[in-house]
Design a protein around this motif. Structure first.
Motif, short mmCIF file in Angstrom:
data_model
loop_
_atom_site.label_atom_id
_atom_site.label_comp_id
_atom_site.label_asym_id
_atom_site.label_seq_id
_atom_site.Cartn_x
_atom_site.Cartn_y
_atom_site.Cartn_z
N ASP A 87 0.83 -1.21 0.00
CA ASP A 87 0.00 0.00 0.00
C ASP A 87 0.86 1.26 0.00
N ARG A 88 1.90 1.24 0.80
CA ARG A 88 2.76 2.43 0.88
C ARG A 88 3.52 2.64 -0.43
N LEU A 89 3.98 1.56 -1.03
CA LEU A 89 4.77 1.69 -2.26
C LEU A 89 3.91 2.06 -3.45
N GLY A 100 9.27 4.94 -14.81
CA GLY A 100 10.66 5.14 -14.46
C GLY A 100 10.96 4.78 -13.02
N MET A 101 10.30 3.74 -12.52
CA MET A 101 10.51 3.33 -11.13
C MET A 101 11.94 2.84 -10.95
N PRO A 102 12.66 3.37 -9.99
CA PRO A 102 14.04 2.91 -9.78
C PRO A 102 14.08 1.45 -9.35
N GLN A 103 15.21 0.82 -9.58
CA GLN A 103 15.36 -0.60 -9.28
C GLN A 103 15.18 -0.88 -7.80
N GLN A 104 15.58 0.06 -6.96
CA GLN A 104 15.43 -0.14 -5.52
C GLN A 104 13.95 -0.26 -5.13
N SER A 105 13.10 0.58 -5.76
CA SER A 105 11.67 0.52 -5.48
C SER A 105 11.07 -0.78 -5.99
N LYS A 106 11.54 -1.24 -7.17
CA LYS A 106 11.06 -2.50 -7.71
C LYS A 106 11.40 -3.65 -6.77
N THR A 107 12.59 -3.59 -6.18
CA THR A 107 12.97 -4.64 -5.23
C THR A 107 12.07 -4.62 -4.01
N LYS A 108 11.72 -3.41 -3.56
CA LYS A 108 10.82 -3.30 -2.41
C LYS A 108 9.44 -3.84 -2.74
N LEU A 109 8.96 -3.53 -3.96
CA LEU A 109 7.66 -4.05 -4.38
C LEU A 109 7.67 -5.56 -4.44
N LEU A 110 8.77 -6.11 -4.94
CA LEU A 110 8.88 -7.56 -5.03
C LEU A 110 8.89 -8.18 -3.65
N SER A 111 9.64 -7.59 -2.72
CA SER A 111 9.70 -8.14 -1.37
C SER A 111 8.38 -7.99 -0.65
N ALA A 112 7.57 -7.01 -1.10
CA ALA A 112 6.24 -6.83 -0.50
C ALA A 112 5.20 -7.71 -1.15
N GLY A 113 5.58 -8.51 -2.14
CA GLY A 113 4.62 -9.39 -2.79
C GLY A 113 3.75 -8.69 -3.79
N CYS A 114 4.15 -7.50 -4.27
CA CYS A 114 3.32 -6.73 -5.19
C CYS A 114 3.80 -6.82 -6.63
N MET A 115 4.91 -7.44 -6.88
CA MET A 115 5.37 -7.62 -8.24
C MET A 115 5.72 -9.09 -8.45
N SER A 116 5.67 -9.52 -9.70
CA SER A 116 5.93 -10.91 -10.01
C SER A 116 7.30 -11.07 -10.64
N ASP A 117 8.09 -11.95 -10.08
CA ASP A 117 9.38 -12.27 -10.67
C ASP A 117 9.63 -13.75 -10.46
N CYS A 118 9.13 -14.55 -11.42
CA CYS A 118 9.22 -15.99 -11.28
C CYS A 118 10.57 -16.53 -11.72
N THR A 119 11.40 -15.68 -12.32
CA THR A 119 12.70 -16.16 -12.79
C THR A 119 13.70 -16.28 -11.66
N SER A 120 13.46 -15.56 -10.56
CA SER A 120 14.36 -15.65 -9.41
C SER A 120 13.54 -15.86 -8.16
N GLU A 121 14.14 -16.42 -7.17
CA GLU A 121 13.42 -16.70 -5.92
C GLU A 121 13.41 -15.45 -5.06
N ALA A 122 12.26 -14.86 -4.91
CA ALA A 122 12.14 -13.63 -4.13
C ALA A 122 12.28 -13.93 -2.65
#
Length: 441
Positions: A87-89, A100-122
């Motif tokens: 919610d915060r992100l 233009g979301m920075p990579q750091q924010s994408k990592t936070k979204l992934l760790s929050a379960g809000c983005m999908s990245d099946c190629t690597s183990e989150a």
């Protein structure tokens, strides 16, 4: 003398007039104060339940104390923690422009379960003790809940626009099934889920109906021919969608998320969507009549308001309010407090629901901002709550079935749109018994 009295009477009236006006004003003030003190505003039913409430009375559901979508962090439960970060992100004020979301924010979204990245183990924000205390099926869900992208094994890109017609379907029926449920799917094809033009119950106006079955992979014996049979079934009927994920009870939510993505790409102009299980029975002709009426009313509303781009936010079924998570470890619906705390938003029973195609597209996008939840119908309620759309209760959706003594009476189905728990043999028998129901009852 009479003239003098007349003058004195007029003078007396003029003298008393201010006192009379003051008296009336005082009475008005006293009445206003009394009404204000005694007035109690009507109690509006709240469709949310306080976080952490687990006690359940046999007579009365838990009483809501706080709103469901609470920004307060509940850090003792995994899902609440993930959703809080999500919610915060996704907050436009905190995050600004999404492009233009920075990579750091994408990592936070992934760790929050809000983005999908099946190629690597989150690496989700989990604590070791939390995972250890969970059941096997919950641990399996948590280990893959960051993944929302799975490839097609079987796809039907031309299902909605075949060579026979280029018309958009009035109704797309998306049925959740399993690999071995051949008889259920065949009974549906022969009865209420038949693809093609379906006449309404009164034969006034029908509509084009398309049916698709949603499946994931299942573990089978080495010499099992189930996948071969499914492949043959798909070539014959062209109505199977199979994704490369493990088909389990907790992964039913994935079928919704993946179906919305398929819908947006291959069938975005379908006017309505029915989503249900393969053990329900639907009175499709009555449903088509109802949906045609809803669509006509919506079209008239668009005409008079000139809001031609306004979508239809219809979502209906058997709505359940004031529900709490099941804390019984012996049931398949068990949700431990270490995973989720609070109560559920209003949602419709998963046996079968109907929603507009425009809402399906909105659900697809908002689901990217809601962490996956292992109960599919509850997850739908969460997405609706995020959109600000309230599910509508329709008494014709009987996901808990008719009373036992009425199930054999065809006229008892006169106002029914859906009943749950019917095997293939019962579907076919019920389909025959309910022909020309309006003429018979």
């Amino acid at each position: 003398m009479g003239k003098f009295c007349k003058c004195n009477g007029r003078l007396l009236c003029m003298c008393l007039l201010p006192f009379m006006m003051t008296g009336h004003l005082l009475v008005y003030i006293l009445v206003t104060i009394f009404v204000t003190i005694s007035y109690a505003p009507p109690k509006i039913p709240v469709h949310f339940i306080a976080p952490g409430s687990t006690a359940n009375s046999a007579k009365m559901p838990p009483h809501p104390l706080n709103p469901f979508w609470n920004l307060r962090l509940i850090d003792t439960a995994l899902w609440n923690r993930l959703q809080h970060g999500c919610d915060r992100l996704y907050n436009p004020i905190l995050r600004g422009n999404a492009s233009g979301m920075p990579q750091q924010s994408k990592t936070k979204l992934l760790s929050a379960g809000c983005m999908s990245d099946c190629t690597s183990e989150a690496v989700l924000d989990t604590k070791e003790n939390e995972v250890k205390s969970m059941s096997d099926q919950m641990r399996a869900f948590v280990s893959s809940m960051h993944c929302r992208e799975y490839p097609y094994i079987i796809n039907q890109p031309g299902l909605c626009y075949s060579n026979e017609t280029l018309d958009s379907p009035l109704l797309l029926m998306a049925i959740k099934s399993q690999l071995g449920n051949f008889e259920n799917r065949q009974a549906i094809r022969e009865t209420w889920g038949r693809s093609g033009h379906v006449s309404g119950e009164f034969n006034v106006k029908g509509g084009l109906v398309r049916t698709v079955f949603l499946l994931g992979k299942q573990e089978s014996k080495p010499n099992s021919k189930l996948h071969v049979l499914l492949d043959n079934e798909s070539r014959k009927y062209g109505d199977i969608l199979l994704w490369d994920f493990k088909d389990t009870f907790f992964n039913l939510t994935l079928k919704d998320v993946l179906f919305w993505r398929w819908f947006e790409q291959y069938c975005p102009k379908a006017i309505f969507v029915f989503k249900g299980d393969d053990d329900v029975f639907v009175r499709t002709d009555a449903l088509v009549d109802y949906l045609n009426k809803q669509w006509e009313e919506h079209s008239l509303w668009l005409h008079y308001t000139n809001e031609t781009d306004k979508g239809m936010d219809l979502f209906m079924g058997e709505v359940i309010n004031y529900a709490s998570p099941n804390r019984d470890p012996s049931t398949k619906y068990f949700i431990p407090q270490s995973f989720y705390q609070g109560a559920y938003p209003a949602y419709a029973g998963g046996g079968g629901v109907v929603y507009s195609g425009s809402l399906a597209l909105r659900l697809k996008h908002v689901s990217e901002q809601v962490s996956l939840f292992p109960i599919d119908d509850v997850y739908l309620g969460m997405c609706l709550r995020k959109l600000g759309v309230a599910p509508s209760h329709h008494p014709g959706f009987l996901t808990f079935d008719l009373p036992f003594m009425q199930r054999g009476n065809p006229c008892a189905y006169k106002s029914v749109l859906l009943v749950h728990r019917r095997n293939p043999r019962e579907m076919i028998a019920l389909w025959k018994h309910l022909r020309n129901l309006r003429m018979r009852c």
